[in-house]
Design an enzyme around this catalytic site. Structure first.
Site, PDB file in Angstrom:
ATOM      1  N   ASP A 307       0.836  -1.199   0.000  1.00  0.00           N
ATOM      2  CA  ASP A 307       0.000   0.000   0.000  1.00  0.00           C
ATOM      3  C   ASP A 307       0.872   1.251   0.000  1.00  0.00           C
ATOM      4  O   ASP A 307       1.455   1.629   1.019  1.00  0.00           O
ATOM      5  CB  ASP A 307      -0.917  -0.008   1.225  1.00  0.00           C
ATOM      6  CG  ASP A 307      -1.942   1.116   1.190  1.00  0.00           C
ATOM      7  OD1 ASP A 307      -2.062   1.786   0.149  1.00  0.00           O
ATOM      8  OD2 ASP A 307      -2.634   1.325   2.212  1.00  0.00           O
ATOM      9  N   CYS A 340      -9.744   8.709  -9.284  1.00  0.00           N
ATOM     10  CA  CYS A 340     -10.985   9.432  -8.995  1.00  0.00           C
ATOM     11  C   CYS A 340     -11.188  10.488 -10.064  1.00  0.00           C
ATOM     12  O   CYS A 340     -10.444  11.472 -10.133  1.00  0.00           O
ATOM     13  CB  CYS A 340     -10.933  10.085  -7.609  1.00  0.00           C
ATOM     14  SG  CYS A 340     -11.169   8.940  -6.249  1.00  0.00           S
ATOM     15  N   GLU A 551     -29.112 -22.718   8.480  1.00  0.00           N
ATOM     16  CA  GLU A 551     -28.240 -23.093   9.587  1.00  0.00           C
ATOM     17  C   GLU A 551     -27.270 -24.193   9.171  1.00  0.00           C
ATOM     18  O   GLU A 551     -27.536 -24.962   8.235  1.00  0.00           O
ATOM     19  CB  GLU A 551     -29.109 -23.561  10.770  1.00  0.00           C
ATOM     20  CG  GLU A 551     -28.346 -24.075  11.983  1.00  0.00           C
ATOM     21  CD  GLU A 551     -27.473 -23.027  12.652  1.00  0.00           C
ATOM     22  OE1 GLU A 551     -26.482 -22.604  12.010  1.00  0.00           O
ATOM     23  OE2 GLU A 551     -27.777 -22.643  13.799  1.00  0.00           O
ATOM     24  N   HIS A 619     -29.150 -17.666  11.413  1.00  0.00           N
ATOM     25  CA  HIS A 619     -29.042 -18.630  12.500  1.00  0.00           C
ATOM     26  C   HIS A 619     -27.706 -18.407  13.200  1.00  0.00           C
ATOM     27  O   HIS A 619     -26.924 -17.556  12.803  1.00  0.00           O
ATOM     28  CB  HIS A 619     -29.162 -20.045  11.948  1.00  0.00           C
ATOM     29  CG  HIS A 619     -30.397 -20.259  11.135  1.00  0.00           C
ATOM     30  ND1 HIS A 619     -31.558 -20.782  11.656  1.00  0.00           N
ATOM     31  CD2 HIS A 619     -30.668 -19.983   9.823  1.00  0.00           C
ATOM     32  CE1 HIS A 619     -32.483 -20.839  10.711  1.00  0.00           C
ATOM     33  NE2 HIS A 619     -31.963 -20.357   9.587  1.00  0.00           N
TER      34      HIS A 619
END
Length: 689
Positions: A307, A340, A551, A619
Site C-alpha cells: 500500500d 478518482c 443453519e 441462524h
C-alpha cells in the site's frame, strides 16, 4: 550491492488484451540465495521482530504444514525441478498431498500473490486494501497489508515520540498492539546488515492509534478489535544505496533540526525535487516491500498488499526488479490503480484525509491546502498504468471512482481472479446492514440443534417487535443523512469536522445521492427464519429467502441436544470441541464452519455490491460467520462467538472501517435497547451449532 538484471514481464507470449483472463503453469523456480529459508531462530523472537505495522484485519486461517522441498522428477525426467500447476486452493473444499487443509502451501510460490497499489493520494487506495484484506482473510487466505505511509510516520517521529510501557504478553502476527521502539541513529547500523531476515528482539513500545493508546488487554471472553501488526526495520536501500537519518549532532545552535522538515508530514517532504526526501521515501518503500516478501516466502503468507502511491514508472520498475530478484518469476504480481474522476468524490476523499494521522487536530482549511499541495507535487511525476504494463504483459487493474468503472489486463491465477471479482462488486454508498438470529423456536426451547420447527410465542413476539423497530430505524437514518448533507460545506469552513460521504453520485441525480433507500429483508429457507420476517410489509420491504443463509447442517446429529451428542457420540463431541472451525458433522449433508463461509461468499459479495439497506435473519452459525467478516475477527473467534437469541446487530460501512452497534430485545417494553458498551465475546460454554 550489485543488482542483477531480471525480466519485468510475466509472460512474453501472452496476448495484450485488457479483458483476457489467462491461467498458466508456473515456470521453473530459480536457484536464488535470497529464497533460502532464514537462519533458525526461536518462534517468539521471529514473530516479535518480523511483524510489520499494519491495519490488516487478522487472518482466520491456521498455518499450513511445513512441506519438504519439492521432489525431483524420476524415471525418464531430467534433473530439473518439476513445475507445479497453480490451480485453485480453497480451505474446506479442496485437498491434496501438498495442501491437506486446502490452503496454499508455503512452497507454492506460484500460487501466491503480491498486490501493488498505485494512485495519487486521496484516491481510496487504503479503503480498497482494507476491504480486500478482510475478504481474502475471511476466505482463509493469509493476507497482510504493508503500508509505506505507516513506516514513514514511525521514522518521522524519531526517538522523541512519546510511548508508554508495553504489556508483557508476547507479540504475534495474529494479535499485536505493540511495535518495536525505534531510534533513527540505529538505522545506519541496520542498513548494512545482510538481506536475510534478522529476528532480534527489540524493546517494545505501545502503538498510538490516531494519537491514542490502545485499550487495556481484554479478558479471555472478550474479542479484541482487528489487530495492528508491528513493523520491523529491514536493511535494504535502493539499488544498494542507503539513506540514514541524521543524528542529533546535526542540530543547529537553536536546537532546531534542519533535516526534520524532510521527514515531517508537510507537503515539502513529497516534492520530487527534494532529493534527500525522495531517496528516503524510496528506501522506506523497498524496506516495506522486503517485509512483504518475507511474509510470503517464509511465514505462510498467501497475499501481500503493498500500500503506497507507487505513482512513477521508476518506482514500479524497482518493485518488479526486487520481487523477481528475491522470488523469481513464479510469484504473481497484480498492480491495482485507483483513480478518482468525479470531483465531488475526490473532494470528499480529501476531506476525510484531514481526520487521518497526518492532519489530525489541525485547522481544516490549512490542512486541506497543504494536502492539495502534496497531491500537486505527486502529479508532477505521476504515470498511470497502461502502455508500459501492456507492452510487458504485466497484470493490472484500474478502478475509476472506487468501482464505477473497472479495467483489467492479463489477469492470471486463482487469487488474482478472486480479487478482481470482488473489486467489481463493492461501492461507497452509505447504508445499514442488520444481522440477527431468528426468534425463539420450539427446538430452542427443547435445546435441540438443527431441525425446522416453528417459532414459539416468545419468538413471534420478537418477530413483531423486530418489524416495528426496523421501520423506526429506517426513518431515523433518512433524517440523519439529510441533516448531514445540509451541514456539509464545500470548501470546508474553519472548525468544520463533518466530512461528506465519499459516494459517487451519477450526473443528473437531483437529490445528490441523498434519498430514501430501499430495504431488503433476507431470510433462510427454514421456517423459524421465514416466520421471523413474516410481519414486514412487502410493499415497503423487498423480502427474499436464501438457501445460503440456512443453519449449519448437523448431519446425522440433527435434532439431538448437546447432552445427547456428548453421551451418544463422545468421540465426535471431543473432536469438534477441539476444532469447531474445521469439524464437519458426520452423515448426509453434514457441514463445517468452512462450508458456511464458502456458501456465504455469494451473500457477502451481494451485500458489498448493493447500495440499499439489508436485514439478514439467519441462524447462530450464519450470524457468527457474517460478523466475523464485517468485524475482521480472528480464526479462533469465529466458531465460538456469542450471538444469543434476541440480539440485533447494526453495521454501517465507513471509509475507514465499520460502525457497529448492538441492540437487545426487551420483552417488558417489547422494544430494543441500545447497548453502548457492548463488545463481541466468545461464548462462555461449549455450543455445537
Amino acid at each position: 550491492m550489485s543488482q542483477r538484471s531480471v525480466p519485468l514481464s510475466d509472460g512474453a507470449q501472452a496476448e495484450e488484451s485488457s479483458t483476457t483472463q489467462h491461467y498458466q503453469s508456473t515456470s521453473t523456480r530459480p536457484k536464488d540465495d535470497n529464497l533460502l529459508p532464514p537462519p533458525s531462530q526461536s518462534k517468539q523472537s521471529a514473530h516479535s521482530h518480523r511483524a510489520c505495522l499494519s491495519d490488516t484485519p487478522a487472518t482466520t486461517a491456521p498455518n499450513s504444514p511445513k512441506m519438504p522441498p519439492r521432489r525431483q522428477d524420476s524415471g525418464l525426467s531430467t534433473s530439473s525441478t518439476r513445475s507445479r500447476p497453480t490451480t485453485l486452493d480453497i480451505p474446506g473444499l479442496t485437498k491434496s498431498k501438498v495442501s491437506p487443509d486446502g490452503r496454499i502451501a508455503q512452497r507454492d510460490v506460484g500460487s501466491k500473490l503480491v498486490i501493488v497499489m498505485v494512485g495519487l493520494p486521496a484516491r481510496g487506495k487504503s479503503y480498497v486494501t482494507k476491504k480486500m484484506a478482510r475478504y481474502l482473510n475471511w476466505l482463509q487466505h493469509d493476507t497482510k497489508i504493508f503500508n509505506v505511509g505507516e513506516r514513514r510516520r514511525v521514522v518521522a517521529s524519531g526517538p522523541s515520540r512519546p510511548v508508554s510501557a508495553a504489556p508483557s504478553r508476547p507479540m504475534s502476527f495474529a494479535n499485536l498492539t505493540q511495535i518495536p521502539s525505534f531510534d533513527p541513529e540505529s538505522l545506519d547500523h541496520m542498513l548494512h546488515k545482510s538481506q536475510k531476515p534478522a529476528f532480534d528482539s527489540p524493546t517494545p513500545a505501545t502503538v498510538l492509534v490516531n494519537g491514542e493508546p490502545p485499550a487495556d488487554p481484554l479478558c479471555d471472553t472478550e474479542l479484541p478489535p482487528p489487530a495492528l501488526d508491528a513493523p520491523s526495520f529491514r536493511t535494504n536501500g535502493v539499488n544498494g544505496h542507503t539513506v540514514a537519518p541524521r543524528n542529533t549532532d546535526q542540530l543547529g545552535g537553536d536546537g532546531h533540526d534542519p533535516t526534520k522538515d524532510h521527514t515531517e508530514q508537510s507537503a515539502n517532504f513529497f516534492d520530487p525535487d527534494n532529493t534527500e526526501a525522495a531517496e528516503l521515501r524510496e528506501q522506506l518503500a523497498m524496506e516495506t516491500l522486503d517485509e512483504l516478501l518475507d511474509f510470503l516466502l517464509y511465514h505462510n503468507g498467501s497475499v501481500g498488499i503493498f500500500d503506497a502511491t507507487n505513482s512513477t514508472l521508476d518506482r514500479r520498475k524497482n518493485i518488479m526488479t526486487k520481487i523477481r530478484h528475491r522470488a523469481g518469476t513464479e510469484l504473481g504480481v497484480l498492480f491495482l490503480e485507483s483513480q478518482c474522476m468525479d470531483e465531488t468524490l475526490l473532494e470528499s476523499n480529501m476531506r476525510l484525509k484531514l481526520s487521518g494521522p497526518d492532519y489530525k487536530d489541525q485547522d481544516p482549511v490549512t490542512a486541506l491546502a497543504d494536502f492539495k499541495k502534496r497531491v500537486a507535487l505527486y502529479e508532477k511525476r505521476y504515470v498511470p498504468l497502461g502502455e508500459y504494463e501492456e507492452r510487458n504483459n504485466m497484470s493490472y487493474v484500474q478502478m475509476m471512482d472506487v468501482g464505477r468503472k473497472v479495467v483489467s489486463h492479463q489477469i492470471r491465477g486463482f487469487l488474482s481472479a478472486q480479487t478482481v471479482y470482488y473489486l467489481l462488486n463493492f461501492n461507497l454508498s452509505p447504508r445499514q446492514i442488520w444481522i440477527t438470529r431468528h426468534g425463539e423456536s420450539y427446538d430452542n426451547v427443547g435445546g435441540k440443534i438443527g431441525g425446522d420447527s416453528d417459532l414459539s410465542p416468545t419468538g413471534l413476539a420478537y418477530a413483531r417487535a423486530l418489524t416495528e423497530f426496523i421501520k423506526s430505524e429506517r426513518e431515523s437514518w433518512d433524517v440523519r443523512q439529510q441533516d448531514k448533507a445540509a451541514s456539509t460545506h464545500f470548501p470546508p469552513q474553519p472548525g468544520d469536522t463533518t466530512p461528506p460521504n465519499p459516494e459517487y453520485v451519477a450526473p443528473g441525480d437531483e437529490n445528490g445521492g441523498v434519498s430514501s433507500k430501499s430495504f431488503c429483508v433476507w431470510t433462510s429457507m427454514l421456517q423459524r427464519s421465514i416466520q421471523t420476517a413474516q410481519f414486514f410489509d412487502e410493499d415497503d420491504f423487498d423480502i427474499k429467502q436464501m438457501k445460503m443463509l440456512d443453519e449449519l447442517n448437523a448431519g446425522s446429529m440433527e435434532g439431538l441436544t448437546y447432552d445427547e451428542i456428548k453421551t451418544k457420540h463422545p468421540a465426535e463431541y471431543e473432536i469438534r470441541r477441539k476444532d469447531k472451525l474445521h469439524y464437519r458433522y458426520p452423515g448426509a449433508g453434514g457441514e463445517s464452519y468452512l462450508d458456511i463461509i464458502n456458501r456465504l461468499r455469494a451473500v457477502i459479495v451481494e451485500v458489498e455490491r448493493m447500495t440499499d439497506h439489508v436485514l439478514l435473519v439467519g441462524h447462530r452459525s450464519v450470524a457468527r460467520v457474517l460478523l466475523a467478516y464485517f468485524k475482521g475477527l480472528k480464526r479462533e473467534d469465529v466458531a465460538d462467538l456469542d450471538v444469543p437469541l434476541g440480539t440485533l446487530y447494526m453495521l454501517e460501512p465507513k471509509p475507514y472501517g465499520v460502525d457497529f452497534k448492538a441492540y437487545r430485545y426487551n420483552p417488558q417494553t417489547n422494544w430494543f435497547d441500545h447497548m453502548p458498551d457492548y463488545r463481541l465475546r466468545r461464548a462462555t460454554m461449549f455450543t455445537a451449532a
